[in-house]
Design a protein around this motif. Structure first.
Motif, PDB file in Angstrom:
ATOM      1  N   ILE A   1      13.316 -14.535   2.219  1.00  0.00           N
ATOM      2  CA  ILE A   1      13.086 -15.918   1.782  1.00  0.00           C
ATOM      3  C   ILE A   1      12.552 -16.712   2.977  1.00  0.00           C
ATOM      4  O   ILE A   1      13.156 -16.681   4.047  1.00  0.00           O
ATOM      5  CB  ILE A   1      14.401 -16.547   1.271  1.00  0.00           C
ATOM      6  N   PRO A   2      11.417 -17.406   2.831  1.00  0.00           N
ATOM      7  CA  PRO A   2      10.864 -18.152   3.974  1.00  0.00           C
ATOM      8  C   PRO A   2      11.864 -19.194   4.468  1.00  0.00           C
ATOM      9  O   PRO A   2      12.398 -19.966   3.671  1.00  0.00           O
ATOM     10  CB  PRO A   2       9.619 -18.834   3.399  1.00  0.00           C
ATOM     11  N   PRO A   3      12.122 -19.258   5.760  1.00  0.00           N
ATOM     12  CA  PRO A   3      13.102 -20.218   6.281  1.00  0.00           C
ATOM     13  C   PRO A   3      12.682 -21.665   6.062  1.00  0.00           C
ATOM     14  O   PRO A   3      13.532 -22.552   5.981  1.00  0.00           O
ATOM     15  CB  PRO A   3      13.178 -19.890   7.776  1.00  0.00           C
ATOM     16  N   ASP A   4      11.375 -21.917   5.971  1.00  0.00           N
ATOM     17  CA  ASP A   4      10.933 -23.310   5.790  1.00  0.00           C
ATOM     18  C   ASP A   4      10.800 -23.707   4.309  1.00  0.00           C
ATOM     19  O   ASP A   4      10.338 -24.806   3.992  1.00  0.00           O
ATOM     20  CB  ASP A   4       9.624 -23.596   6.543  1.00  0.00           C
ATOM     21  N   LEU A   5      11.229 -22.835   3.393  1.00  0.00           N
ATOM     22  CA  LEU A   5      11.264 -23.188   1.970  1.00  0.00           C
ATOM     23  C   LEU A   5      12.593 -23.897   1.725  1.00  0.00           C
ATOM     24  O   LEU A   5      13.649 -23.274   1.677  1.00  0.00           O
ATOM     25  CB  LEU A   5      11.163 -21.921   1.111  1.00  0.00           C
ATOM     26  N   LYS A   6      12.527 -25.240   1.577  1.00  0.00           N
ATOM     27  CA  LYS A   6      13.758 -26.018   1.485  1.00  0.00           C
ATOM     28  C   LYS A   6      13.669 -26.971   0.293  1.00  0.00           C
ATOM     29  O   LYS A   6      12.810 -27.856   0.252  1.00  0.00           O
ATOM     30  CB  LYS A   6      13.960 -26.812   2.783  1.00  0.00           C
TER      31      LYS A   6
ATOM     32  N   LEU B   1       5.658 -15.823  -3.910  1.00  0.00           N
ATOM     33  CA  LEU B   1       4.361 -15.311  -3.461  1.00  0.00           C
ATOM     34  C   LEU B   1       3.777 -16.262  -2.423  1.00  0.00           C
ATOM     35  O   LEU B   1       4.078 -17.464  -2.428  1.00  0.00           O
ATOM     36  CB  LEU B   1       3.383 -15.208  -4.635  1.00  0.00           C
ATOM     37  N   ASP B   2       2.928 -15.733  -1.572  1.00  0.00           N
ATOM     38  CA  ASP B   2       2.139 -16.582  -0.681  1.00  0.00           C
ATOM     39  C   ASP B   2       1.051 -17.244  -1.541  1.00  0.00           C
ATOM     40  O   ASP B   2       0.288 -16.545  -2.211  1.00  0.00           O
ATOM     41  CB  ASP B   2       1.518 -15.720   0.422  1.00  0.00           C
TER      42      ASP B   2
ATOM     43  N   VAL C   1       6.085 -12.323  -1.069  1.00  0.00           N
ATOM     44  CA  VAL C   1       6.875 -12.713   0.104  1.00  0.00           C
ATOM     45  C   VAL C   1       8.319 -12.252  -0.061  1.00  0.00           C
ATOM     46  O   VAL C   1       8.934 -11.731   0.860  1.00  0.00           O
ATOM     47  CB  VAL C   1       6.812 -14.247   0.301  1.00  0.00           C
ATOM     48  N   ALA C   2       8.873 -12.449  -1.257  1.00  0.00           N
ATOM     49  CA  ALA C   2      10.261 -12.035  -1.508  1.00  0.00           C
ATOM     50  C   ALA C   2      10.495 -11.883  -2.998  1.00  0.00           C
ATOM     51  O   ALA C   2       9.850 -12.556  -3.821  1.00  0.00           O
ATOM     52  CB  ALA C   2      11.235 -13.062  -0.939  1.00  0.00           C
ATOM     53  N   VAL C   3      11.403 -10.980  -3.344  1.00  0.00           N
ATOM     54  CA  VAL C   3      11.871 -10.834  -4.730  1.00  0.00           C
ATOM     55  C   VAL C   3      13.390 -10.909  -4.702  1.00  0.00           C
ATOM     56  O   VAL C   3      14.044 -10.215  -3.923  1.00  0.00           O
ATOM     57  CB  VAL C   3      11.424  -9.492  -5.347  1.00  0.00           C
ATOM     58  N   LEU C   4      13.939 -11.796  -5.548  1.00  0.00           N
ATOM     59  CA  LEU C   4      15.397 -11.932  -5.667  1.00  0.00           C
ATOM     60  C   LEU C   4      15.787 -11.462  -7.068  1.00  0.00           C
ATOM     61  O   LEU C   4      15.337 -12.044  -8.056  1.00  0.00           O
ATOM     62  CB  LEU C   4      15.827 -13.390  -5.493  1.00  0.00           C
TER      63      LEU C   4
END
Ligand code: FE2
Length: 501
Positions: A45-50, A473-474, A481-484
């Motif tokens: 998970i991108p750290p800057d996704l807030k 996704l980017d 980018v990530a799958v949860l």
């Protein structure tokens, strides 16, 4: 799961999905999770996704052994995914609507649905029961300290944005009358005239239809004392003819409505044979119209609306609109006809080949001449399209949308496409063969300058494990980018939003 790019990405000529996988998403949600910590199954998970991703959609499709006739009649359930510091937390709650509470208690269906769901007992038991069950299932947006669960035929339900607990029906501090229609498609003006605004509408239909256009503040302004959620302006305009208006578009100066050439014969609804929405039919020889209403914040404030003939076809959703000199350009998803599920059809066995597909088209309206030209932007079946929210109402280069896996023809939505609206170039991320996508949301990266710098968030129905995945996704490349993998099975949803708060 794959990414393809270019102007002629290859794809299979035959459907690549299993109908049982697709249909397995139609189910009841039987749990309400309360802040479950999630980790990425793949990627990070991108750290800057807030912020928080809110999704709304039907969470209950069966009661007492009786299925809804159409998934759109299912009770609204909110899914919330909160992201911060590379971590995510999941919560889901049904909206405690009056109808949901009553049916929970009774253990059986007590209301008819707009899309054809009936009470038990056939037409006799349904005739003349014209009560609307506000199922609050279409969209969810943050406005001030409220989360609003929206359903276009009635007022919103207000929820707590953190716990998702239902506070109750909201009249928005007296702006609405009890039972007043309030669209499920607000548009967020990113700052065309200063501060951000939520622009939305309600429509009262009949032989003449009246649109109430409303603009709300979305942020507190300490200098003026203005509060988020406060009504800034409104106007009412009446037009000839029955209006079925699900969505609209905005530009700095205009609110753009498309009146489909649709007729409404309520008799089968009144007599208990059909739902109200099943009484909508394309009007043979009818003429669709664009209605352009001047925004009170714009250069044409107070002037009369402009009415221009629109192309044939049926539109639920618009991608975006913007102004270019004397022209207003509107991009919309067109169907060749109004797609509906008849009273005797089962939604799980629909023949996709017999339903029209949605195709993205651009209409350029010349206001000085009152003329219009149309361009098809893509031949691929699509729905749920959006631009970078900071470009809403402005000319922009990219759109993100849910598409079918096949290049042409109608199929379930299984892929996400980024389309370069100027060159036609595209990237596609696909969940086929066992995944089915919902509405993708483009979230700009904080501080981004490039239009496509950010992420695309999408809930995907994973047929292989009969549950939902959240895919990040980017936004520029559509690389994963990530799958949860969620410990939750969310039926196909409708709309949602991103709240950076
Ligand atoms: Fe919609």
């Amino acid at each position: 799961m794959t990414v393809a790019s270019g102007s002629a990405a290859s794809s299979a000529v035959r459907p690549v999905y299993d109908r049982a996988d697709w249909a397995s998403a139609f189910r009841n949600v039987d749990v309400e999770l309360d802040g479950v910590d999630l980790t990425a199954t793949r990627g990070a998970i991108p750290p800057d996704l807030k912020g928080t991703l809110y999704r709304n959609g039907p969470g209950r499709l069966e009661r007492g052994g009786q299925w809804v006739h159409h998934p759109f009649d299912g009770d609204g359930m909110i899914t919330a995914l909160r992201f911060e510091g590379g971590r995510a937390q999941l919560r889901n709650r049904f909206v405690r609507t009056e109808g949901w509470l009553a049916e929970e208690q009774a253990g059986k269906v007590l209301y008819r649905g707009v899309f054809g769901s009936q009470k038990p007992g056939g037409p006799l038991a349904n005739a003349f029961d014209l009560r609307l069950k506000n199922i609050a299932n279409t969209h969810v947006v943050r406005l001030g300290d409220q989360l609003l669960a929206l359903w276009e035929a009635a007022e919103p339900y207000a929820l707590d944005p953190d716990t998702l607990e239902t506070r109750g029906l909201s009249l928005l501090d007296g702006v609405l009358q009890p039972g007043e229609a309030f669209s499920a498609h607000p548009r967020f003006d990113p700052g065309h005239h200063g501060a951000q605004r939520m622009v939305t509408f309600g429509v009262k239909t009949g032989p003449r239809s009246t649109i109430r256009l409303m603009e709300f503040a979305v942020e507190d302004d300490p200098t003026t004392g203005l509060k988020a959620g406060q009504l800034l302006s409104e106007r009412r305009d009446s037009f000839n003819g029955f209006a079925f208006l699900h969505d609209f578009a905005i530009t700095p100066n205009w609110a753009v409505f498309l009146q489909n050439a649709i007729a409404f014969n309520p008799l089968p609804y009144v007599l208990g044979r059909k739902g109200a929405a099943q009484c909508l039919q394309s009007k043979p020889g009818g003429q669709a119209k664009f209605w352009l209403i001047p925004r009170d914040s714009g250069a044409f404030a107070g002037q009369k609306p402009r009415i221009i003939d629109a192309p044939d076809g049926f539109v639920f959703h618009h991608l975006n609109a913007w102004e270019e000199g004397d022209a207003v350009v509107v991009e919309s998803i067109y169907y060749s006809d109004f797609p509906s599920i008849g009273p005797d059809d089962d939604f799980r066995s629909i023949n996709f080949d017999l339903l029209p597909e949605g195709l993205l088209e651009q209409c350029r309206i010349n206001l000085a001449e009152g003329t219009l030209s149309t361009t098809r932007l893509s031949e691929r079946c699509c729905e749920f399209a959006m631009v970078n929210p900071e470009r809403e109402g402005l000319s922009c280069r990219y759109g993100w949308m849910a598409v079918a896996e096949r290049e042409t023809g109608n199929d379930p939505l299984q892929a996400i496409k980024k389309l370069d609206l100027q060159s036609g170039q595209r990237q596609v991320w696909s969940a086929a063969p066992r995944g089915f996508v919902s509405e993708p949301l483009m979230v700009p990266r904080p501080g981004a300058t490039a239009e496509d710098d950010g992420w695309v968030l999408c809930l995907v129905w994973n047929g292989a494990r009969s549950a939902s995945d959240l895919v990040i996704l980017d936004a520029a490349s559509l690389a994963e980018v990530a799958v949860l993998e969620l410990p939750l099975a969310v039926p196909y949803g409708l709309h949602g939003s991103w709240s950076p708060a």
